[in-house]
Every structure is written in C-alpha cells, then in structure tokens.
Design a protein around this motif. Sequence first.
Motif, short mmCIF file in Angstrom:
data_model
loop_
_atom_site.label_atom_id
_atom_site.label_comp_id
_atom_site.label_asym_id
_atom_site.label_seq_id
_atom_site.Cartn_x
_atom_site.Cartn_y
_atom_site.Cartn_z
N LYS A 9 0.83 -1.21 0.00
CA LYS A 9 0.00 0.00 0.00
C LYS A 9 0.86 1.25 0.00
O LYS A 9 0.57 2.23 -0.70
N SER A 10 1.94 1.23 0.78
CA SER A 10 2.86 2.36 0.82
C SER A 10 3.51 2.57 -0.54
O SER A 10 3.62 3.70 -1.02
N HIS A 11 3.92 1.49 -1.17
CA HIS A 11 4.54 1.58 -2.49
C HIS A 11 3.54 2.10 -3.52
O HIS A 11 3.89 2.92 -4.38
N ALA A 12 2.29 1.65 -3.43
CA ALA A 12 1.25 2.13 -4.35
C ALA A 12 1.02 3.62 -4.16
O ALA A 12 0.82 4.36 -5.14
N HIS A 13 1.05 4.08 -2.92
CA HIS A 13 0.88 5.50 -2.64
C HIS A 13 2.03 6.31 -3.24
O HIS A 13 1.82 7.37 -3.84
N GLU A 14 3.26 5.80 -3.11
CA GLU A 14 4.42 6.47 -3.71
C GLU A 14 4.30 6.53 -5.22
O GLU A 14 4.60 7.56 -5.84
N LEU A 15 3.87 5.43 -5.83
CA LEU A 15 3.70 5.40 -7.29
C LEU A 15 2.61 6.36 -7.74
O LEU A 15 2.73 7.01 -8.79
N ASP A 16 1.55 6.47 -6.96
CA ASP A 16 0.47 7.40 -7.30
C ASP A 16 0.96 8.85 -7.24
O ASP A 16 0.64 9.65 -8.12
N ALA A 17 1.75 9.16 -6.22
CA ALA A 17 2.30 10.51 -6.11
C ALA A 17 3.25 10.80 -7.27
O ALA A 17 3.25 11.90 -7.85
N GLU A 18 4.06 9.82 -7.64
CA GLU A 18 4.97 9.98 -8.78
C GLU A 18 4.19 10.18 -10.08
O GLU A 18 4.56 10.99 -10.93
N TRP A 19 3.09 9.45 -10.24
CA TRP A 19 2.24 9.59 -11.43
C TRP A 19 1.68 11.00 -11.52
O TRP A 19 1.69 11.61 -12.59
N ARG A 20 1.19 11.52 -10.41
CA ARG A 20 0.66 12.89 -10.41
C ARG A 20 1.74 13.89 -10.77
O ARG A 20 1.52 14.83 -11.54
N ARG A 21 2.96 13.71 -10.21
CA ARG A 21 4.07 14.60 -10.52
C ARG A 21 4.42 14.56 -12.00
O ARG A 21 4.64 15.58 -12.64
N LEU A 22 4.44 13.37 -12.57
CA LEU A 22 4.74 13.23 -14.00
C LEU A 22 3.66 13.85 -14.87
O LEU A 22 3.95 14.43 -15.92
N GLN A 23 2.40 13.73 -14.46
CA GLN A 23 1.30 14.36 -15.21
C GLN A 23 1.46 15.88 -15.21
O GLN A 23 1.27 16.53 -16.25
N LEU A 24 1.82 16.45 -14.06
CA LEU A 24 2.04 17.89 -13.99
C LEU A 24 3.23 18.31 -14.84
O LEU A 24 3.18 19.33 -15.54
N ARG A 60 4.38 16.77 -17.49
CA ARG A 60 3.99 16.65 -18.90
C ARG A 60 3.14 17.84 -19.33
O ARG A 60 3.32 18.39 -20.41
N ALA A 61 2.21 18.25 -18.48
CA ALA A 61 1.37 19.40 -18.80
C ALA A 61 2.21 20.66 -18.93
O ALA A 61 1.97 21.50 -19.82
N GLU A 62 3.21 20.80 -18.07
CA GLU A 62 4.08 21.97 -18.13
C GLU A 62 4.91 21.97 -19.41
O GLU A 62 5.08 23.01 -20.06
N LEU A 63 5.42 20.80 -19.79
CA LEU A 63 6.25 20.72 -20.99
C LEU A 63 5.43 20.91 -22.27
O LEU A 63 5.98 21.30 -23.30
N ALA A 64 4.15 20.63 -22.23
CA ALA A 64 3.31 20.74 -23.42
C ALA A 64 2.61 22.09 -23.55
O ALA A 64 1.82 22.27 -24.47
N ARG A 65 2.90 23.01 -22.65
CA ARG A 65 2.27 24.33 -22.73
C ARG A 65 2.62 25.01 -24.05
O ARG A 65 3.75 24.95 -24.53
N ASN A 66 1.64 25.69 -24.66
CA ASN A 66 1.85 26.36 -25.94
C ASN A 66 2.89 27.46 -25.84
O ASN A 66 3.71 27.64 -26.75
N ALA A 67 2.90 28.21 -24.76
CA ALA A 67 3.86 29.30 -24.61
C ALA A 67 5.29 28.76 -24.57
O ALA A 67 6.20 29.36 -25.16
N ARG A 68 5.50 27.65 -23.91
CA ARG A 68 6.84 27.05 -23.84
C ARG A 68 7.28 26.57 -25.22
O ARG A 68 8.41 26.79 -25.64
N ILE A 69 6.37 25.89 -25.91
CA ILE A 69 6.71 25.39 -27.25
C ILE A 69 7.00 26.55 -28.19
O ILE A 69 7.95 26.50 -28.98
N ASP A 70 6.22 27.61 -28.10
CA ASP A 70 6.45 28.78 -28.96
C ASP A 70 7.80 29.41 -28.68
O ASP A 70 8.54 29.76 -29.60
N SER A 71 8.15 29.57 -27.39
CA SER A 71 9.44 30.19 -27.07
C SER A 71 10.60 29.31 -27.52
O SER A 71 11.62 29.81 -28.00
N LEU A 72 10.47 27.99 -27.38
CA LEU A 72 11.53 27.09 -27.85
C LEU A 72 11.66 27.15 -29.37
O LEU A 72 12.78 27.12 -29.91
N ALA A 73 10.54 27.23 -30.08
CA ALA A 73 10.58 27.30 -31.54
C ALA A 73 11.27 28.58 -31.99
O ALA A 73 12.05 28.59 -32.94
#
Length: 96
Positions: free
Chosen positions: A37-52, A54-67
């Motif tokens: 259960k503890s390991h599942a909780h850690e994996l869930d927290a890691e999943w949420r962090r990775l989702q955030l 990914r959302a940050e890396l896919a922002r249009n403003a970031r992609i525009d500035s990199l381009a």
Amino acid sequence: MIRLTLFLAFLLMASAISLVTVRFQTRELFVASERLKSHAHELDAEWRRLQLERAELARNARIDSLARSDLHLVSVTPDRTIYLQQPAPAATEGRP
C-alpha cells in the motif's frame, strides 16, 4: 484411557502449533500488504508529478518560445506566404 489422553494431548499440541503458525503468517501478510500500500501511494504521487510535468512541458507558450529561440522560427505573415498554383489539365482530343 492413557491412549486417548495422549491422542488428545497430541491433537491439542498440533492445534496450538497450527494456531501459532497461522497467526505468524497473518502478521507477515499484513506487513507485506502495508508495504505494498505504501509503495502504491508512492507510485500514485509519482504519477501525479509526472502528469504535472507533462502538462508543463506541453504548454503552448513554452513550445512557442523554444521554436523561436532554438529553431529560429518566425510567425507566418501574408507577405511571407508563397502560393502555388497547379496548371489546369490540358483537354485531350476525342474525349468529352
């Protein structure tokens, strides 16, 4: 009578050993369950962090500035647009 007493004493001892063994296994399974259960909780927290992330890396403003900075891309304007025209197909004789 002595045989019956010895047999019942043996059954009592076997039952006691069985009870101790089952309780020990129950405790081991409980500890393993809590660990999972503890390991599942850690994996869930890691999943949420990775989702955030990914959302940050896919922002249009970031992609525009990199381009603009890394690839030196610029916005399209009408004066920089090239229009291609395809010539009309030649009419063939004898066909409608």
